[in-house]
Write a protein that holds these residues in place. Structure first.
Motif, PDB file in Angstrom:
ATOM      1  N   GLY A  17      12.969  25.390 -28.281  1.00 15.43           N
ATOM      2  CA  GLY A  17      14.301  24.837 -28.715  1.00 15.43           C
ATOM      3  C   GLY A  17      14.484  23.720 -27.602  1.00 15.43           C
ATOM      4  O   GLY A  17      13.590  23.458 -26.654  1.00 15.43           O
ATOM      5  N   GLU A  18      15.634  23.270 -27.545  1.00 16.00           N
ATOM      6  CA  GLU A  18      16.146  22.110 -26.676  1.00 16.00           C
ATOM      7  C   GLU A  18      17.028  22.330 -25.601  1.00 16.00           C
ATOM      8  O   GLU A  18      17.837  23.499 -25.642  1.00 16.00           O
ATOM      9  CB  GLU A  18      17.177  20.970 -27.632  1.00 16.00           C
ATOM     10  CG  GLU A  18      16.466  20.856 -28.906  1.00 16.00           C
ATOM     11  CD  GLU A  18      15.581  19.587 -29.009  1.00 16.00           C
ATOM     12  OE1 GLU A  18      15.478  19.083 -27.652  1.00 16.00           O
ATOM     13  OE2 GLU A  18      14.887  19.160 -30.040  1.00 16.00           O
ATOM     14  N   MET A  19      16.793  21.699 -24.543  1.00 19.12           N
ATOM     15  CA  MET A  19      17.628  22.241 -23.204  1.00 19.12           C
ATOM     16  C   MET A  19      18.526  21.104 -22.937  1.00 19.12           C
ATOM     17  O   MET A  19      18.438  20.316 -22.924  1.00 19.12           O
ATOM     18  CB  MET A  19      16.291  22.165 -21.908  1.00 19.12           C
ATOM     19  CG  MET A  19      16.991  22.430 -20.725  1.00 19.12           C
ATOM     20  SD  MET A  19      16.108  22.047 -19.236  1.00 19.12           S
ATOM     21  CE  MET A  19      14.840  23.464 -19.499  1.00 19.12           C
ATOM     22  N   VAL A  63      22.817  17.474 -34.942  1.00 21.16           N
ATOM     23  CA  VAL A  63      21.564  17.978 -33.947  1.00 21.16           C
ATOM     24  C   VAL A  63      20.410  18.567 -34.774  1.00 21.16           C
ATOM     25  O   VAL A  63      20.549  19.214 -35.660  1.00 21.16           O
ATOM     26  CB  VAL A  63      22.061  18.625 -32.851  1.00 21.16           C
ATOM     27  CG1 VAL A  63      23.183  18.068 -32.034  1.00 21.16           C
ATOM     28  CG2 VAL A  63      22.847  20.101 -33.613  1.00 21.16           C
ATOM     29  N   ARG A  64      19.324  18.629 -33.826  1.00 19.81           N
ATOM     30  CA  ARG A  64      18.162  19.329 -34.430  1.00 19.81           C
ATOM     31  C   ARG A  64      17.525  20.243 -33.087  1.00 19.81           C
ATOM     32  O   ARG A  64      17.957  19.912 -31.943  1.00 19.81           O
ATOM     33  CB  ARG A  64      17.191  18.315 -34.672  1.00 19.81           C
ATOM     34  CG  ARG A  64      16.383  17.769 -33.573  1.00 19.81           C
ATOM     35  CD  ARG A  64      15.235  18.171 -33.257  1.00 19.81           C
ATOM     36  NE  ARG A  64      14.387  17.639 -32.155  1.00 19.81           N
ATOM     37  CZ  ARG A  64      13.757  16.676 -31.742  1.00 19.81           C
ATOM     38  NH1 ARG A  64      13.533  15.852 -32.970  1.00 19.81           N
ATOM     39  NH2 ARG A  64      13.363  16.255 -30.682  1.00 19.81           N
ATOM     40  N   SER A  65      16.882  21.173 -33.441  1.00 20.77           N
ATOM     41  CA  SER A  65      15.982  22.063 -32.393  1.00 20.77           C
ATOM     42  C   SER A  65      14.728  22.288 -32.926  1.00 20.77           C
ATOM     43  O   SER A  65      14.362  21.982 -34.112  1.00 20.77           O
ATOM     44  CB  SER A  65      16.766  23.253 -32.319  1.00 20.77           C
ATOM     45  OG  SER A  65      15.949  23.791 -31.208  1.00 20.77           O
ATOM     46  N   TYR A  71      17.758   5.494 -24.666  1.00 23.14           N
ATOM     47  CA  TYR A  71      18.579   6.834 -24.713  1.00 23.14           C
ATOM     48  C   TYR A  71      18.112   7.864 -25.198  1.00 23.14           C
ATOM     49  O   TYR A  71      17.271   7.874 -26.136  1.00 23.14           O
ATOM     50  CB  TYR A  71      20.110   6.474 -25.415  1.00 23.14           C
ATOM     51  CG  TYR A  71      20.906   5.391 -24.951  1.00 23.14           C
ATOM     52  CD1 TYR A  71      21.797   5.686 -24.097  1.00 23.14           C
ATOM     53  CD2 TYR A  71      20.666   4.203 -24.952  1.00 23.14           C
ATOM     54  CE1 TYR A  71      22.893   4.938 -23.408  1.00 23.14           C
ATOM     55  CE2 TYR A  71      21.342   3.104 -24.600  1.00 23.14           C
ATOM     56  CZ  TYR A  71      22.446   3.448 -23.806  1.00 23.14           C
ATOM     57  OH  TYR A  71      23.524   2.567 -23.141  1.00 23.14           O
ATOM     58  N   HIS A  72      18.391   9.110 -24.575  1.00 22.04           N
ATOM     59  CA  HIS A  72      17.982  10.199 -24.980  1.00 22.04           C
ATOM     60  C   HIS A  72      19.148  11.196 -24.636  1.00 22.04           C
ATOM     61  O   HIS A  72      19.564  11.345 -23.769  1.00 22.04           O
ATOM     62  CB  HIS A  72      16.958  10.829 -24.169  1.00 22.04           C
ATOM     63  CG  HIS A  72      16.106  12.108 -24.679  1.00 22.04           C
ATOM     64  ND1 HIS A  72      14.869  12.714 -24.041  1.00 22.04           N
ATOM     65  CD2 HIS A  72      16.349  13.094 -25.561  1.00 22.04           C
ATOM     66  CE1 HIS A  72      14.777  13.583 -24.713  1.00 22.04           C
ATOM     67  NE2 HIS A  72      15.584  14.005 -25.679  1.00 22.04           N
ATOM     68  N   LEU A  73      19.683  11.667 -25.955  1.00 19.67           N
ATOM     69  CA  LEU A  73      20.995  12.304 -25.881  1.00 19.67           C
ATOM     70  C   LEU A  73      20.995  13.999 -26.413  1.00 19.67           C
ATOM     71  O   LEU A  73      19.995  14.136 -27.398  1.00 19.67           O
ATOM     72  CB  LEU A  73      22.026  11.784 -26.769  1.00 19.67           C
ATOM     73  CG  LEU A  73      22.093  10.289 -26.575  1.00 19.67           C
ATOM     74  CD1 LEU A  73      23.314   9.753 -27.799  1.00 19.67           C
ATOM     75  CD2 LEU A  73      22.665   9.893 -25.104  1.00 19.67           C
ATOM     76  N   HIS A  74      21.484  15.000 -25.575  1.00 15.33           N
ATOM     77  CA  HIS A  74      21.508  16.194 -26.262  1.00 15.33           C
ATOM     78  C   HIS A  74      23.180  16.569 -26.214  1.00 15.33           C
ATOM     79  O   HIS A  74      23.869  15.955 -25.536  1.00 15.33           O
ATOM     80  CB  HIS A  74      20.903  17.373 -25.293  1.00 15.33           C
ATOM     81  CG  HIS A  74      19.264  17.146 -25.469  1.00 15.33           C
ATOM     82  ND1 HIS A  74      18.557  18.343 -24.928  1.00 15.33           N
ATOM     83  CD2 HIS A  74      18.509  16.174 -26.055  1.00 15.33           C
ATOM     84  CE1 HIS A  74      17.082  17.780 -25.288  1.00 15.33           C
ATOM     85  NE2 HIS A  74      17.362  16.592 -26.134  1.00 15.33           N
ATOM     86  N   PHE A  75      23.247  17.329 -27.241  1.00 16.11           N
ATOM     87  CA  PHE A  75      24.628  17.874 -27.225  1.00 16.11           C
ATOM     88  C   PHE A  75      24.932  19.277 -27.025  1.00 16.11           C
ATOM     89  O   PHE A  75      23.978  20.197 -27.359  1.00 16.11           O
ATOM     90  CB  PHE A  75      25.018  17.628 -28.621  1.00 16.11           C
ATOM     91  CG  PHE A  75      26.593  18.149 -29.037  1.00 16.11           C
ATOM     92  CD1 PHE A  75      27.674  17.731 -28.565  1.00 16.11           C
ATOM     93  CD2 PHE A  75      26.784  19.099 -30.042  1.00 16.11           C
ATOM     94  CE1 PHE A  75      29.024  18.064 -28.763  1.00 16.11           C
ATOM     95  CE2 PHE A  75      27.997  19.679 -30.250  1.00 16.11           C
ATOM     96  CZ  PHE A  75      29.090  19.030 -29.633  1.00 16.11           C
ATOM     97  N   GLY A  82      22.067  21.029 -29.481  1.00 18.93           N
ATOM     98  CA  GLY A  82      20.721  20.465 -29.649  1.00 18.93           C
ATOM     99  C   GLY A  82      20.531  19.136 -29.288  1.00 18.93           C
ATOM    100  O   GLY A  82      21.364  18.238 -28.714  1.00 18.93           O
ATOM    101  N   HIS A  83      19.017  18.424 -29.788  1.00 16.59           N
ATOM    102  CA  HIS A  83      18.802  16.845 -29.758  1.00 16.59           C
ATOM    103  C   HIS A  83      19.525  16.349 -30.680  1.00 16.59           C
ATOM    104  O   HIS A  83      19.716  16.569 -31.863  1.00 16.59           O
ATOM    105  CB  HIS A  83      17.522  16.942 -29.918  1.00 16.59           C
ATOM    106  CG  HIS A  83      16.863  15.419 -29.637  1.00 16.59           C
ATOM    107  ND1 HIS A  83      16.343  15.045 -28.742  1.00 16.59           N
ATOM    108  CD2 HIS A  83      16.893  14.713 -30.743  1.00 16.59           C
ATOM    109  CE1 HIS A  83      15.881  13.835 -29.124  1.00 16.59           C
ATOM    110  NE2 HIS A  83      16.221  13.593 -30.339  1.00 16.59           N
ATOM    111  N   VAL A  84      20.406  15.163 -30.099  1.00 22.45           N
ATOM    112  CA  VAL A  84      21.243  14.463 -30.997  1.00 22.45           C
ATOM    113  C   VAL A  84      20.722  13.563 -31.755  1.00 22.45           C
ATOM    114  O   VAL A  84      19.880  12.553 -31.537  1.00 22.45           O
ATOM    115  CB  VAL A  84      22.383  13.366 -30.056  1.00 22.45           C
ATOM    116  CG1 VAL A  84      23.204  12.693 -31.047  1.00 22.45           C
ATOM    117  CG2 VAL A  84      23.234  14.588 -29.456  1.00 22.45           C
TER     118      VAL A  84
HETATM  119 ZN    ZN Z   1      15.762  15.643 -26.806  1.00 21.60          ZN
END
Ligand code: ZN
Length: 255
Positions: free
Chosen positions: A65-67, A145-147, A194-198, A207-209
């Motif tokens: 998963g995404e943190m 978003v993804r995971s 850029y590296h974005l999570h939501f 997740g990861h945007v």
């Molecule tokens: Zn990510």
């Protein structure tokens, strides 16, 4: 020193610039190329991670998963689309955190795509050779978003894992986009740009945007002058071939 000299010295220190604003430190666990190569074993507990920061992004042991680290809590966005607060003894193989202390706040009015948002931040914070941490709290008319699923050993490379990523799209959702803009020179160590999570406001999804449309939000940004990288002495890391250029793999993984 006498009573007249002390205040005079303090003034001198101020005018000569010896008294400066505190420098925020971005702390990173492992390197992005190690993660791309399949180094998914957790190497730092969340307990320890939280000592280094209260806002950040990353992943978990076995790439489960995404943190999302926000307000000092660590959440895991899983492939079921849900978000779980994680216990202190859980571990991470890769993460970036900072003790978030905004030096710039700005109201953002949409509609803004992810690309528009990045352009906006670049206008407000043009120094791309420092690290920038930020959080954007607001409403989003769309959020994609993804995971990634938990992996079994022998671990496949990340570019293969993302072929099986879970993608979720939400309409009219409130929440926080957070992450970092990193300098181009971190190539191989971190994610340039850029590296974005939501995470949603109700902390139920995230997740990861992959894409978004922002309506209205408050941007808080925090420039980080210092970068602290921690590596493991385990064989899993020591035997990796980290000499090759993996920027093409990173491109596939991020988008
Ligand atoms: Zn990510």
């Amino acid at each position: 020193m006498n009573r007249i000299l002390l205040p005079a010295l303090a003034v001198l220190l101020l005018v000569t610039g010896c008294v400066t604003a505190p420098k925020n430190t971005l702390m990173q666990v492992s390197t992005i190329d190690a993660l791309l190569a399949g180094a998914y074993d957790g190497q730092m507990t969340l307990d320890e991670l939280k000592e280094h920061g209260d806002l950040g992004i990353g992943t978990f042991d076995a790439l489960e998963g995404e943190m999302i680290v926000i307000d000092g809590k660590v959440y895991q966005a899983r492939t079921d689309g849900a978000v779980y607060e994680m216990p202190d003894q859980a571990t991470t193989p890769f993460a970036d955190v900072v003790h978030f202390d905004a030096d710039h706040t700005e109201l953002l009015c949409g509609p803004l795509s992810a690309e528009d948002l990045q352009e906006k931040i670049d206008q407000l914070k043009p120094n791309r050779n420092l690290f920038l941490a930020f959080r954007i709290d607001g409403t989003f008319s769309s959020m994609k978003v993804r995971s990634v699923p938990k992996q079994e050993k022998p671990y496949p490379p990340l570019a293969d894992v993302v072929k099986h990523q879970a993608v979720f799209e939400y309409k009219d959702i409130q929440g926080t986009v957070l992450g970092f803009r990193s300098p181009a020179f971190v190539k191989g160590i971190g994610v340039p740009g850029y590296h974005l999570h939501f995470i949603s406001k109700d902390r139920t999804t995230g997740g990861h945007v992959l894409g978004l449309c922002l309506n209205d939000a408050i941007l808080q940004a925090d420039t980080c002058n210092d970068f602290f990288l921690t590596l493991t002495d385990r064989d899993e890391f020591g035997t990796l071939d980290l000499s090759k250029d993996r920027s093409h793999e990173l491109e596939k993984v991020e988008k």
